[in-house]
Write a protein that holds these residues in place. Structure first.
Motif, PDB file in Angstrom:
ATOM      1  N   VAL A 113       0.874  -1.081   0.211  1.00  0.00           N
ATOM      2  CA  VAL A 113       0.244   0.289  -0.339  1.00  0.00           C
ATOM      3  C   VAL A 113       0.709   1.254  -0.198  1.00  0.00           C
ATOM      4  CG1 VAL A 113      -1.807   1.439   1.404  1.00  0.00           C
ATOM      5  CG2 VAL A 113      -2.339  -0.998   0.965  1.00  0.00           C
ATOM      6  N   GLN A 114       1.991   1.218   1.022  1.00  0.00           N
ATOM      7  CA  GLN A 114       2.563   2.707   0.476  1.00  0.00           C
ATOM      8  C   GLN A 114       3.298   2.680  -0.455  1.00  0.00           C
ATOM      9  OE1 GLN A 114       5.997   2.214   1.088  1.00  0.00           O
ATOM     10  NE2 GLN A 114       7.104   3.989   2.425  1.00  0.00           N
ATOM     11  N   GLY A 115       4.115   2.111  -1.397  1.00  0.00           N
ATOM     12  CA  GLY A 115       4.843   2.040  -2.759  1.00  0.00           C
ATOM     13  C   GLY A 115       3.691   2.232  -3.117  1.00  0.00           C
ATOM     14  N   ALA A 116       2.234   1.606  -3.309  1.00  0.00           N
ATOM     15  CA  ALA A 116       1.532   2.804  -4.537  1.00  0.00           C
ATOM     16  C   ALA A 116       1.439   4.089  -3.923  1.00  0.00           C
ATOM     17  CB  ALA A 116       0.011   1.139  -3.944  1.00  0.00           C
ATOM     18  N   MET A 117       1.472   4.178  -3.315  1.00  0.00           N
ATOM     19  CA  MET A 117       1.199   5.220  -2.682  1.00  0.00           C
ATOM     20  C   MET A 117       1.450   6.062  -3.144  1.00  0.00           C
ATOM     21  SD  MET A 117      -0.935   5.096   1.492  1.00  0.00           S
ATOM     22  CE  MET A 117      -0.345   6.925   1.341  1.00  0.00           C
ATOM     23  N   HIS A 118       3.158   6.169  -3.079  1.00  0.00           N
ATOM     24  CA  HIS A 118       4.293   6.608  -3.008  1.00  0.00           C
ATOM     25  C   HIS A 118       4.209   7.260  -4.582  1.00  0.00           C
ATOM     26  CE1 HIS A 118       8.689   7.142  -4.456  1.00  0.00           C
ATOM     27  NE2 HIS A 118       8.715   6.978  -4.870  1.00  0.00           N
ATOM     28  N   ALA A 119       3.828   5.853  -5.619  1.00  0.00           N
ATOM     29  CA  ALA A 119       4.371   5.923  -6.997  1.00  0.00           C
ATOM     30  C   ALA A 119       3.245   6.835  -7.163  1.00  0.00           C
ATOM     31  CB  ALA A 119       3.911   4.359  -7.749  1.00  0.00           C
ATOM     32  N   HIS A 120       1.376   6.473  -6.588  1.00  0.00           N
ATOM     33  CA  HIS A 120       0.012   7.630  -7.036  1.00  0.00           C
ATOM     34  C   HIS A 120       0.693   9.241  -6.732  1.00  0.00           C
ATOM     35  CE1 HIS A 120      -3.668   9.169  -6.944  1.00  0.00           C
ATOM     36  NE2 HIS A 120      -3.472   8.215  -7.648  1.00  0.00           N
ATOM     37  N   SER A 121       1.727   9.494  -5.887  1.00  0.00           N
ATOM     38  CA  SER A 121       1.874  10.255  -5.511  1.00  0.00           C
ATOM     39  C   SER A 121       2.648  11.213  -6.355  1.00  0.00           C
ATOM     40  CB  SER A 121       2.556  10.979  -3.991  1.00  0.00           C
ATOM     41  OG  SER A 121       4.103  10.038  -4.141  1.00  0.00           O
ATOM     42  N   ILE A 122       3.776  10.450  -7.308  1.00  0.00           N
ATOM     43  CA  ILE A 122       4.279  11.251  -8.260  1.00  0.00           C
ATOM     44  C   ILE A 122       3.835  11.119  -9.481  1.00  0.00           C
ATOM     45  CG2 ILE A 122       6.924  11.470  -6.741  1.00  0.00           C
ATOM     46  CD1 ILE A 122       7.600   9.127  -8.270  1.00  0.00           C
ATOM     47  N   ILE A 126       2.722   2.398 -11.169  1.00  0.00           N
ATOM     48  CA  ILE A 126       2.414   2.106  -9.746  1.00  0.00           C
ATOM     49  C   ILE A 126       1.710   0.500  -8.758  1.00  0.00           C
ATOM     50  CG2 ILE A 126      -0.289   1.697  -7.822  1.00  0.00           C
ATOM     51  CD1 ILE A 126      -0.811   4.660 -10.075  1.00  0.00           C
ATOM     52  N   MET A 127       1.246  -0.469  -9.723  1.00  0.00           N
ATOM     53  CA  MET A 127       1.290  -2.179  -9.492  1.00  0.00           C
ATOM     54  C   MET A 127       2.903  -2.401  -9.247  1.00  0.00           C
ATOM     55  SD  MET A 127      -1.861  -3.435 -11.761  1.00  0.00           S
ATOM     56  CE  MET A 127      -1.433  -4.583 -11.778  1.00  0.00           C
ATOM     57  N   PHE A 128       3.847  -2.090 -10.485  1.00  0.00           N
ATOM     58  CA  PHE A 128       5.244  -2.683  -9.709  1.00  0.00           C
ATOM     59  C   PHE A 128       5.710  -1.861  -8.578  1.00  0.00           C
ATOM     60  CE2 PHE A 128       9.636  -2.172 -10.685  1.00  0.00           C
ATOM     61  CZ  PHE A 128       9.948  -3.015 -10.848  1.00  0.00           C
ATOM     62  N   SER A 129       5.837  -0.724  -8.276  1.00  0.00           N
ATOM     63  CA  SER A 129       6.245   0.509  -7.097  1.00  0.00           C
ATOM     64  C   SER A 129       5.252  -0.704  -5.965  1.00  0.00           C
ATOM     65  CB  SER A 129       5.731   1.477  -6.918  1.00  0.00           C
ATOM     66  OG  SER A 129       6.273   2.138  -6.065  1.00  0.00           O
ATOM     67  N   ALA A 130       4.190  -1.206  -5.695  1.00  0.00           N
ATOM     68  CA  ALA A 130       3.709  -2.312  -4.670  1.00  0.00           C
ATOM     69  C   ALA A 130       4.088  -3.617  -4.578  1.00  0.00           C
ATOM     70  CB  ALA A 130       1.988  -2.675  -5.277  1.00  0.00           C
ATOM     71  N   ALA A 131       4.034  -3.836  -6.053  1.00  0.00           N
ATOM     72  CA  ALA A 131       4.798  -5.296  -5.619  1.00  0.00           C
ATOM     73  C   ALA A 131       6.207  -5.266  -5.322  1.00  0.00           C
ATOM     74  CB  ALA A 131       5.120  -5.726  -7.072  1.00  0.00           C
ATOM     75  N   ILE A 132       6.939  -4.321  -5.420  1.00  0.00           N
ATOM     76  CA  ILE A 132       8.582  -4.538  -5.689  1.00  0.00           C
ATOM     77  C   ILE A 132       8.580  -3.907  -4.429  1.00  0.00           C
ATOM     78  CG2 ILE A 132       9.701  -1.932  -6.569  1.00  0.00           C
ATOM     79  CD1 ILE A 132      11.297  -5.311  -6.619  1.00  0.00           C
ATOM     80  N   TRP A 165      -0.838 -10.251  -4.507  1.00  0.00           N
ATOM     81  CA  TRP A 165      -1.651  -9.579  -3.625  1.00  0.00           C
ATOM     82  C   TRP A 165      -1.399  -7.811  -3.277  1.00  0.00           C
ATOM     83  CZ3 TRP A 165      -5.861 -11.751  -3.579  1.00  0.00           C
ATOM     84  CH2 TRP A 165      -5.939 -13.943  -3.484  1.00  0.00           C
ATOM     85  N   ALA A 166       0.064  -7.879  -3.941  1.00  0.00           N
ATOM     86  CA  ALA A 166       0.771  -6.512  -3.636  1.00  0.00           C
ATOM     87  C   ALA A 166       0.164  -5.950  -5.269  1.00  0.00           C
ATOM     88  CB  ALA A 166       2.278  -6.449  -3.721  1.00  0.00           C
ATOM     89  N   MET A 167      -0.396  -6.462  -6.263  1.00  0.00           N
ATOM     90  CA  MET A 167      -0.740  -6.355  -7.290  1.00  0.00           C
ATOM     91  C   MET A 167      -1.303  -5.227  -7.521  1.00  0.00           C
ATOM     92  SD  MET A 167       1.581  -8.477  -9.658  1.00  0.00           S
ATOM     93  CE  MET A 167       1.294  -8.002 -11.199  1.00  0.00           C
ATOM     94  N   ILE A 168      -2.325  -6.320  -6.605  1.00  0.00           N
ATOM     95  CA  ILE A 168      -4.189  -5.501  -6.232  1.00  0.00           C
ATOM     96  C   ILE A 168      -3.773  -4.644  -5.437  1.00  0.00           C
ATOM     97  CG2 ILE A 168      -6.048  -6.510  -5.347  1.00  0.00           C
ATOM     98  CD1 ILE A 168      -5.744  -9.334  -6.421  1.00  0.00           C
ATOM     99  N   ALA A 169      -3.028  -4.163  -4.299  1.00  0.00           N
ATOM    100  CA  ALA A 169      -2.864  -3.334  -3.643  1.00  0.00           C
ATOM    101  C   ALA A 169      -3.179  -1.951  -5.275  1.00  0.00           C
ATOM    102  CB  ALA A 169      -2.107  -3.035  -2.513  1.00  0.00           C
ATOM    103  N   GLY A 170      -1.902  -2.243  -5.746  1.00  0.00           N
ATOM    104  CA  GLY A 170      -1.446  -1.428  -6.392  1.00  0.00           C
ATOM    105  C   GLY A 170      -2.702  -0.564  -7.557  1.00  0.00           C
ATOM    106  N   PHE A 171      -3.274  -2.134  -8.255  1.00  0.00           N
ATOM    107  CA  PHE A 171      -4.738  -1.540  -8.770  1.00  0.00           C
ATOM    108  C   PHE A 171      -5.229  -0.766  -8.700  1.00  0.00           C
ATOM    109  CE2 PHE A 171      -8.317  -2.477 -10.518  1.00  0.00           C
ATOM    110  CZ  PHE A 171      -7.988  -2.965 -11.688  1.00  0.00           C
TER     111      PHE A 171
END
Length: 203
Positions: A102-111, A118-124, A152-158
């Motif tokens: 969730v945090q990784g997706a938030m970061h990618a979404h914020s920029i 965003i999905m990749f950022s959540a996953a990695i 599951w991480a990719m779904i959070a990013g999606f």
């Protein structure tokens, strides 16, 4: 606020996970601290490299480093019987995955990165530290096995990339949903399709 809370949750959970794995493979105290720190911060460091964030920002997380250090110290000082009981729990890895996804997706979404990024950022962010941990512990990375893990991480990013979760309570709910799905998938042995190839035997 959500960002900071998830950062702390993920750091503690993955620091515990890394320290436990280090003790399972009989690493010494330095190896235990190293593996705990790598697990806690590895995913974020890899994410920053891929999203163009200067690596120096990693070293500015003094509070998180202190939290991780204290967490690993506590785990290391626990009686062997208690540590053995902790090895039976998968919850720490699941918590770390969910919080950092969730945090990784938030970061990618914020920029303003695109949905796939965003999905990749959540996953990695969610799985990167665990991958490095498993490699250093000479184990097959969990994320590359048949278990439902990084999906599951990719779904959070999606979900975050589609702007379906904006408010704090929605982000916390997403964290809880991803955590629950990961635990359920582990408990019930859910598997992704896999194909193995065996060498053909010549006559």
């Amino acid at each position: 606020m959500v960002w900071d809370v998830l950062n702390v949750i993920g750091t503690i959970a993955f620091a515990i996970s890394g320290a436990i794995v280090a003790m399972e493979v009989k690493y010494d105290i330095i190896g235990t601290y190293f593996l705990g720190m790598i697990t806690a911060f590895g995913g974020g460091a890899i994410r920053n490299l891929f999203t163009g964030i200067p690596i120096i920002e990693l070293w500015q997380q003094t509070t998180l480093f202190i939290i991780a250090f204290i967490t690993i110290t506590i785990v290391f000082l626990l009686p062997n019987k208690t540590v053995y009981q902790l090895t039976k729990w998968t919850v720490f890895d699941a918590i770390g995955l969910s919080a950092f996804a969730v945090q990784g997706a938030m970061h990618a979404h914020s920029i303003d990165l695109p949905l796939l990024a965003i999905m990749f950022s959540a996953a990695i962010t969610g799985a990167g530290g665990g991958i490095v941990r498993d490699v250093l512990a000479q184990q097959k990375p969990l994320v590359f096995q048949k278990e439902v893990y990084v999906l599951w991480a990719m779904i959070a990013g999606f979900v975050i990339g589609m702007d379906w979760t904006v408010k704090p309570y929605q982000l916390y709910t997403l964290f809880c949903v991803i955590l629950t799905l990961r635990i359920i998938s582990y408990r019930f042995g859910w598997r992704l399709p896999a194909k193995s190839m065996s060498r053909l035997q010549g006559n």
